[in-house]
Design a protein around this motif. Structure first.
Motif, PDB file in Angstrom:
ATOM      1  N   UNK A  12       0.820  -1.206   0.000  1.00  0.00           N
ATOM      2  CA  UNK A  12       0.000   0.000   0.000  1.00  0.00           C
ATOM      3  C   UNK A  12       0.858   1.262   0.000  1.00  0.00           C
ATOM      4  N   UNK A  13       0.395   2.260  -0.717  1.00  0.00           N
ATOM      5  CA  UNK A  13       1.079   3.549  -0.764  1.00  0.00           C
ATOM      6  C   UNK A  13       1.003   4.220   0.606  1.00  0.00           C
ATOM      7  N   UNK A  14       2.101   4.805   1.041  1.00  0.00           N
ATOM      8  CA  UNK A  14       2.187   5.448   2.345  1.00  0.00           C
ATOM      9  C   UNK A  14       2.159   6.977   2.205  1.00  0.00           C
ATOM     10  N   UNK A  15       1.891   7.695   3.302  1.00  0.00           N
ATOM     11  CA  UNK A  15       1.928   9.164   3.248  1.00  0.00           C
ATOM     12  C   UNK A  15       3.294   9.665   2.791  1.00  0.00           C
ATOM     13  N   UNK A  16       3.324  10.860   2.269  1.00  0.00           N
ATOM     14  CA  UNK A  16       4.571  11.441   1.765  1.00  0.00           C
ATOM     15  C   UNK A  16       5.630  11.507   2.857  1.00  0.00           C
ATOM     16  N   UNK A  17       6.873  11.365   2.467  1.00  0.00           N
ATOM     17  CA  UNK A  17       7.988  11.410   3.421  1.00  0.00           C
ATOM     18  C   UNK A  17       7.968  12.718   4.207  1.00  0.00           C
ATOM     19  N   UNK A  76       8.731   2.570   3.975  1.00  0.00           N
ATOM     20  CA  UNK A  76       8.131   3.794   3.442  1.00  0.00           C
ATOM     21  C   UNK A  76       7.441   4.591   4.543  1.00  0.00           C
ATOM     22  N   UNK A  77       6.795   3.894   5.475  1.00  0.00           N
ATOM     23  CA  UNK A  77       6.103   4.577   6.563  1.00  0.00           C
ATOM     24  C   UNK A  77       7.091   5.213   7.532  1.00  0.00           C
ATOM     25  N   UNK A  78       8.251   4.585   7.707  1.00  0.00           N
ATOM     26  CA  UNK A  78       9.289   5.188   8.542  1.00  0.00           C
ATOM     27  C   UNK A  78       9.698   6.539   7.966  1.00  0.00           C
ATOM     28  N   UNK A  79       9.785   6.614   6.641  1.00  0.00           N
ATOM     29  CA  UNK A  79      10.098   7.887   5.990  1.00  0.00           C
ATOM     30  C   UNK A  79       8.953   8.876   6.172  1.00  0.00           C
ATOM     31  N   UNK A  80       7.721   8.380   6.140  1.00  0.00           N
ATOM     32  CA  UNK A  80       6.556   9.246   6.348  1.00  0.00           C
ATOM     33  C   UNK A  80       6.637   9.940   7.698  1.00  0.00           C
ATOM     34  N   UNK A  81       7.022   9.179   8.720  1.00  0.00           N
ATOM     35  CA  UNK A  81       7.082   9.697  10.083  1.00  0.00           C
ATOM     36  C   UNK A  81       8.445  10.296  10.439  1.00  0.00           C
ATOM     37  N   UNK A  82       9.404  10.185   9.547  1.00  0.00           N
ATOM     38  CA  UNK A  82      10.731  10.697   9.853  1.00  0.00           C
ATOM     39  C   UNK A  82      11.442   9.873  10.902  1.00  0.00           C
ATOM     40  N   UNK A  87      15.121   0.048  12.398  1.00  0.00           N
ATOM     41  CA  UNK A  87      13.801  -0.475  12.053  1.00  0.00           C
ATOM     42  C   UNK A  87      13.472  -1.727  12.853  1.00  0.00           C
ATOM     43  N   UNK A  88      14.512  -2.492  13.210  1.00  0.00           N
ATOM     44  CA  UNK A  88      14.282  -3.697  13.990  1.00  0.00           C
ATOM     45  C   UNK A  88      13.807  -3.422  15.405  1.00  0.00           C
ATOM     46  N   UNK A 112       4.702   3.094  11.882  1.00  0.00           N
ATOM     47  CA  UNK A 112       5.932   2.637  12.519  1.00  0.00           C
ATOM     48  C   UNK A 112       5.942   3.194  13.940  1.00  0.00           C
ATOM     49  N   UNK A 113       5.758   2.304  14.909  1.00  0.00           N
ATOM     50  CA  UNK A 113       5.698   2.699  16.316  1.00  0.00           C
ATOM     51  C   UNK A 113       7.092   2.609  16.934  1.00  0.00           C
TER      52      UNK A 113
END
Length: 213
Positions: A12-17, A76-82, A87-88, A112-113
């Motif tokens: 799925x497409x994620x929000x913009x970085x 991609x979501x990590x980039x969305x949230x900065x 990641x692990x 990404x929590x």
């Protein structure tokens, strides 16, 4: 509402970085409500609890998207949230968990929590939202609360979801202390009363994880 469980899932497409911002409640990370408002599965309703999330033998394993889908989404979501940590150490989390009828792969229900305060870098994902979700699931399946109420509580603020529904003390520090106390050997566990006493000196107190402020 999302699409619900699928035989096959697509990335799925994620929000913009950089377009999403974490919020924090007493040090605990919360989602950006504009990016991650939550999405429910049409397959799970109050009327279908017995055949879905409350059925014997489990439900979530058979509807969870594979890592080949969630891996690219998580990056991609990590980039969305900065998010720039390991990641692990972060969980690609369903805001409304699968065990509460959340949609399996709707981008509005995944984020990404970051790890909890006091987390040791490199020790893997761990967070206090998971036991909250488990308690809400138990409450829904036992009839102590409705599915809709549990979903709304977790979306509003997972750190207050249990107390909002009368399922736990209002003080988040007490909830966290009780969670860690449960991991101690039976002979070392303090009473619930001690766990709920503000500032009580206890052998299981973790200053690095104290959210009482």
């Amino acid at each position: 509402m999302g699409a619900g469980p699928q035989k096959t899932y697509a990335v799925q497409r994620q929000p913009a970085a950089g377009s999403c911002r974490y919020r924090y409640e007493k040090g605990e990370p919360l989602e950006d409500t504009s990016c991650t408002p939550g999405a429910i599965s049409p397959a799970v309703t109050q009327a279908t609890l017995a055949s879905t999330i409350c059925r014997k033998g489990g439900y979530t394993k058979g509807i969870r998207p594979p890592e080949s889908v969630t891996g690219p989404e998580k990056r991609a979501n990590a980039a969305s949230y900065g998010y720039t940590g390991r990641l692990g150490d972060a969980e690609y989390d369903h805001l409304i968990s699968l065990e509460l009828g959340g949609d399996p792969n709707d981008a509005r229900n995944l984020w990404v929590e970051p790890p909890d305060p006091g987390h040791k870098t490199g020790s893997g994902a761990n967070n206090l939202k998971d036991p909250v979700e488990s308690k809400l699931h138990t409450a829904v399946c036992s009839g102590k609360t409705t599915l809709k109420a549990a979903q709304q509580a977790i979306v509003t603020d997972w750190t207050t979801a249990l107390s909002r529904l009368g399922l736990a003390p209002a003080d988040p520090g007490a909830r966290i202390a009780v969670f860690y106390a449960a991991r101690l050997p039976a002979g070392q566990r303090p009473s619930v009363a001690a766990a709920n006493e503000e500032g009580a000196p206890t052998p299981w107190h973790r200053p690095d994880l104290d959210c009482r402020g």
